[in-house]
Design a protein around this motif. Structure first.
Motif, PDB file in Angstrom:
ATOM      1  N   ARG A  47       1.032  -1.211   0.012  1.00 33.89           N
ATOM      2  CA  ARG A  47       0.035  -0.037   0.065  1.00 33.89           C
ATOM      3  C   ARG A  47       0.891   1.268   0.032  1.00 33.89           C
ATOM      4  O   ARG A  47       2.150   1.276   0.579  1.00 33.89           O
ATOM      5  CB  ARG A  47      -1.060  -0.070   1.309  1.00 33.89           C
ATOM      6  N   ILE A  48       0.064   2.308  -0.279  1.00 36.11           N
ATOM      7  CA  ILE A  48       0.835   3.632  -0.271  1.00 36.11           C
ATOM      8  C   ILE A  48       0.875   4.072   1.063  1.00 36.11           C
ATOM      9  O   ILE A  48       0.054   4.112   1.883  1.00 36.11           O
ATOM     10  CB  ILE A  48       0.193   4.708  -1.194  1.00 36.11           C
ATOM     11  N   ALA A  49       2.164   4.676   1.503  1.00 42.42           N
ATOM     12  CA  ALA A  49       2.220   5.010   2.908  1.00 42.42           C
ATOM     13  C   ALA A  49       1.201   6.366   3.177  1.00 42.42           C
ATOM     14  O   ALA A  49       0.953   6.951   2.428  1.00 42.42           O
ATOM     15  CB  ALA A  49       3.634   5.500   3.349  1.00 42.42           C
ATOM     16  N   ARG A  50       0.630   6.296   4.591  1.00 45.49           N
ATOM     17  CA  ARG A  50      -0.644   7.122   4.763  1.00 45.49           C
ATOM     18  C   ARG A  50      -0.227   8.668   4.522  1.00 45.49           C
ATOM     19  O   ARG A  50      -0.882   9.561   4.060  1.00 45.49           O
ATOM     20  CB  ARG A  50      -0.853   6.906   6.249  1.00 45.49           C
ATOM     21  N   ALA A  51       1.147   8.886   4.912  1.00 46.33           N
ATOM     22  CA  ALA A  51       1.821  10.140   4.650  1.00 46.33           C
ATOM     23  C   ALA A  51       1.579  10.613   3.410  1.00 46.33           C
ATOM     24  O   ALA A  51       1.426  12.048   3.137  1.00 46.33           O
ATOM     25  CB  ALA A  51       3.086  10.374   5.354  1.00 46.33           C
ATOM     26  N   ASP A  52       1.753   9.705   2.402  1.00 44.35           N
ATOM     27  CA  ASP A  52       1.924  10.016   0.964  1.00 44.35           C
ATOM     28  C   ASP A  52       0.243  10.106   0.185  1.00 44.35           C
ATOM     29  O   ASP A  52       0.352  10.731  -0.848  1.00 44.35           O
ATOM     30  CB  ASP A  52       2.735   9.248   0.211  1.00 44.35           C
ATOM     31  N   ALA A  53      -0.373   9.240   0.832  1.00 41.83           N
ATOM     32  CA  ALA A  53      -1.581   8.999   0.112  1.00 41.83           C
ATOM     33  C   ALA A  53      -2.537  10.134  -0.243  1.00 41.83           C
ATOM     34  O   ALA A  53      -3.168  10.265  -1.314  1.00 41.83           O
ATOM     35  CB  ALA A  53      -2.572   7.851   1.030  1.00 41.83           C
ATOM     36  N   ASP A  54      -2.700  10.886   0.663  1.00 40.59           N
ATOM     37  CA  ASP A  54      -3.550  12.213   0.627  1.00 40.59           C
ATOM     38  C   ASP A  54      -2.980  13.031  -0.414  1.00 40.59           C
ATOM     39  O   ASP A  54      -3.823  13.660  -1.253  1.00 40.59           O
ATOM     40  CB  ASP A  54      -3.703  13.083   1.932  1.00 40.59           C
ATOM     41  N   ALA A  55      -1.787  13.301  -0.360  1.00 38.55           N
ATOM     42  CA  ALA A  55      -1.195  14.360  -1.492  1.00 38.55           C
ATOM     43  C   ALA A  55      -1.428  13.593  -3.045  1.00 38.55           C
ATOM     44  O   ALA A  55      -1.729  14.281  -3.821  1.00 38.55           O
ATOM     45  CB  ALA A  55       0.204  14.398  -1.517  1.00 38.55           C
ATOM     46  N   LEU A  56      -1.186  12.317  -3.123  1.00 37.59           N
ATOM     47  CA  LEU A  56      -1.178  11.627  -4.338  1.00 37.59           C
ATOM     48  C   LEU A  56      -2.789  11.607  -4.713  1.00 37.59           C
ATOM     49  O   LEU A  56      -3.055  11.805  -5.952  1.00 37.59           O
ATOM     50  CB  LEU A  56      -0.673  10.157  -4.254  1.00 37.59           C
ATOM     51  N   ILE A  57      -3.590  11.027  -4.015  1.00 36.83           N
ATOM     52  CA  ILE A  57      -5.106  11.106  -4.171  1.00 36.83           C
ATOM     53  C   ILE A  57      -5.459  12.356  -4.696  1.00 36.83           C
ATOM     54  O   ILE A  57      -6.267  12.569  -5.763  1.00 36.83           O
ATOM     55  CB  ILE A  57      -5.830  10.707  -3.049  1.00 36.83           C
ATOM     56  N   ALA A  58      -5.062  13.429  -3.824  1.00 41.64           N
ATOM     57  CA  ALA A  58      -5.502  14.963  -4.358  1.00 41.64           C
ATOM     58  C   ALA A  58      -4.954  15.134  -6.021  1.00 41.64           C
ATOM     59  O   ALA A  58      -5.796  15.879  -6.592  1.00 41.64           O
ATOM     60  CB  ALA A  58      -5.033  15.776  -3.441  1.00 41.64           C
ATOM     61  N   ARG A  59      -3.894  14.892  -6.108  1.00 35.50           N
ATOM     62  CA  ARG A  59      -3.315  15.300  -7.665  1.00 35.50           C
ATOM     63  C   ARG A  59      -3.980  14.264  -8.478  1.00 35.50           C
ATOM     64  O   ARG A  59      -4.423  15.057  -9.688  1.00 35.50           O
ATOM     65  CB  ARG A  59      -1.748  14.758  -7.520  1.00 35.50           C
ATOM     66  N   TYR A  60      -4.253  13.059  -8.347  1.00 31.54           N
ATOM     67  CA  TYR A  60      -4.763  12.249  -9.480  1.00 31.54           C
ATOM     68  C   TYR A  60      -6.431  12.754  -9.443  1.00 31.54           C
ATOM     69  O   TYR A  60      -7.061  12.789 -10.439  1.00 31.54           O
ATOM     70  CB  TYR A  60      -4.685  10.710  -9.025  1.00 31.54           C
ATOM     71  N   ALA A  61      -6.989  13.328  -8.385  1.00 34.36           N
ATOM     72  CA  ALA A  61      -8.409  13.755  -8.405  1.00 34.36           C
ATOM     73  C   ALA A  61      -8.583  14.866  -9.312  1.00 34.36           C
ATOM     74  O   ALA A  61      -9.368  15.147  -9.934  1.00 34.36           O
ATOM     75  CB  ALA A  61      -8.962  13.929  -7.112  1.00 34.36           C
ATOM     76  N   ALA A  62      -7.494  15.798  -9.004  1.00 30.71           N
ATOM     77  CA  ALA A  62      -7.307  17.037  -9.660  1.00 30.71           C
ATOM     78  C   ALA A  62      -7.302  16.918 -11.315  1.00 30.71           C
ATOM     79  O   ALA A  62      -7.916  17.302 -12.085  1.00 30.71           O
ATOM     80  CB  ALA A  62      -6.398  17.921  -9.103  1.00 30.71           C
ATOM     81  N   ASP A  63      -6.362  15.767 -11.673  1.00 34.18           N
ATOM     82  CA  ASP A  63      -6.158  15.410 -13.157  1.00 34.18           C
ATOM     83  C   ASP A  63      -7.707  14.772 -13.389  1.00 34.18           C
ATOM     84  O   ASP A  63      -8.016  15.242 -14.704  1.00 34.18           O
ATOM     85  CB  ASP A  63      -5.084  14.293 -13.068  1.00 34.18           C
ATOM     86  N   ALA A  64      -8.512  14.009 -12.742  1.00 35.25           N
ATOM     87  CA  ALA A  64      -9.631  13.520 -13.130  1.00 35.25           C
ATOM     88  C   ALA A  64     -10.731  14.566 -13.360  1.00 35.25           C
ATOM     89  O   ALA A  64     -11.269  14.411 -14.450  1.00 35.25           O
ATOM     90  CB  ALA A  64      -9.875  12.282 -12.121  1.00 35.25           C
ATOM     91  N   ASP A  65     -10.691  15.673 -12.464  1.00 26.23           N
ATOM     92  CA  ASP A  65     -11.643  16.736 -12.595  1.00 26.23           C
ATOM     93  C   ASP A  65     -11.362  17.540 -13.656  1.00 26.23           C
ATOM     94  O   ASP A  65     -12.304  18.106 -14.261  1.00 26.23           O
ATOM     95  CB  ASP A  65     -11.768  17.279 -11.045  1.00 26.23           C
ATOM     96  N   ALA A  66     -10.262  17.767 -14.080  1.00 31.01           N
ATOM     97  CA  ALA A  66      -9.820  18.552 -15.188  1.00 31.01           C
ATOM     98  C   ALA A  66     -10.223  17.975 -16.546  1.00 31.01           C
ATOM     99  O   ALA A  66     -10.270  18.634 -17.403  1.00 31.01           O
ATOM    100  CB  ALA A  66      -8.197  18.894 -15.090  1.00 31.01           C
ATOM    101  N   ALA A  67     -10.138  16.543 -16.686  1.00 31.70           N
ATOM    102  CA  ALA A  67     -10.567  15.978 -17.821  1.00 31.70           C
ATOM    103  C   ALA A  67     -11.912  14.956 -17.518  1.00 31.70           C
ATOM    104  O   ALA A  67     -11.840  13.728 -17.243  1.00 31.70           O
ATOM    105  CB  ALA A  67      -9.594  15.174 -18.399  1.00 31.70           C
ATOM    106  N   PRO A  68     -13.014  15.392 -17.347  1.00 30.94           N
ATOM    107  CA  PRO A  68     -14.119  14.935 -16.764  1.00 30.94           C
ATOM    108  C   PRO A  68     -14.600  13.670 -17.815  1.00 30.94           C
ATOM    109  O   PRO A  68     -15.455  12.983 -17.324  1.00 30.94           O
ATOM    110  CB  PRO A  68     -15.401  15.762 -16.451  1.00 30.94           C
ATOM    111  N   ASP A  69     -14.234  13.853 -18.915  1.00 30.53           N
ATOM    112  CA  ASP A  69     -14.743  12.742 -19.844  1.00 30.53           C
ATOM    113  C   ASP A  69     -13.510  11.654 -20.433  1.00 30.53           C
ATOM    114  O   ASP A  69     -13.901  11.069 -21.194  1.00 30.53           O
ATOM    115  CB  ASP A  69     -15.054  13.481 -21.245  1.00 30.53           C
ATOM    116  N   ASP A  70     -12.592  11.845 -19.694  1.00 34.29           N
ATOM    117  CA  ASP A  70     -11.443  10.833 -20.034  1.00 34.29           C
ATOM    118  C   ASP A  70     -11.509   9.572 -19.037  1.00 34.29           C
ATOM    119  O   ASP A  70     -11.019   9.872 -17.466  1.00 34.29           O
ATOM    120  CB  ASP A  70     -10.054  11.730 -19.668  1.00 34.29           C
ATOM    121  N   TRP A  71     -11.638   8.522 -19.475  1.00 36.11           N
ATOM    122  CA  TRP A  71     -11.823   7.139 -18.559  1.00 36.11           C
ATOM    123  C   TRP A  71     -10.656   7.123 -17.995  1.00 36.11           C
ATOM    124  O   TRP A  71     -10.400   6.486 -16.937  1.00 36.11           O
ATOM    125  CB  TRP A  71     -12.546   6.153 -19.253  1.00 36.11           C
ATOM    126  N   ARG A  72      -9.538   7.295 -18.659  1.00 33.08           N
ATOM    127  CA  ARG A  72      -8.156   7.077 -18.122  1.00 33.08           C
ATOM    128  C   ARG A  72      -7.592   7.753 -16.819  1.00 33.08           C
ATOM    129  O   ARG A  72      -7.173   7.145 -16.123  1.00 33.08           O
ATOM    130  CB  ARG A  72      -7.082   7.283 -19.177  1.00 33.08           C
TER     131      ARG A  72
END
Length: 144
Positions: free
Chosen positions: A88-113
């Motif tokens: 698993r991703i270490a808890r200390a790093d998880a929130d930052a990574l999830i936030a970054r990938y969530a921002a990428d997903a929100d920036a491209a709402p029609d991109d399944w990738r």
């Protein structure tokens, strides 16, 4: 290996349905109100269980197909942080990574990738419920 598991689950489902129907018939044959109620419960609950299992299998096949496609394109998220012994991703790093990938997903709402990558990172962080929701969204986006 996962295809063997799916095959075993399908076989177990068929056995379960056969046993449930057989037990329901046996309960009906007794003829008491309680046994008839048990028979009705088996006739109602068995198909619901089968439906749930089939839905999970469909989700698994679709998620696997998208994952293989994304991996073949070289689009799976790289390992960017230290992992715990369980992978698993270490808890200390998880929130930052999830936030970054969530921002990428929100920036491209029609991109399944982008949505699928978010689901992979959420899963690696131990957030299975969120991961399943993200991957379900990726499956819907890929179909449209």
């Amino acid at each position: 290996m996962s295809r063997i598991g799916v095959g075993l689950m399908a076989a177990a489902l068929l056995v379960y349905l056969a046993v449930a129907v057989w037990l329901a018939v046996m309960f009906f044959a007794v003829g008491t109100p309680v046994s008839i109620g048990m028979g009705i419960a088996l006739i109602v609950l068995a198909p619901i269980g089968a439906w749930a299992l089939v839905r999970e299998m469909q989700f698994g096949f679709s998620a696997d197909r998208l994952g293989r496609t994304l991996d073949a394109e070289g689009g799976m998220p790289p390992v960017e942080t230290e992992l715990t012994p369980s992978g698993r991703i270490a808890r200390a790093d998880a929130d930052a990574l999830i936030a970054r990938y969530a921002a990428d997903a929100d920036a491209a709402p029609d991109d399944w990738r982008a949505r699928y990558r978010l689901g992979v990172v959420q899963d690696a962080s131990g957030r299975r419920k969120d991961a399943r929701a993200s991957i379900r969204q990726a499956i819907r986006l890929a179909r449209s």
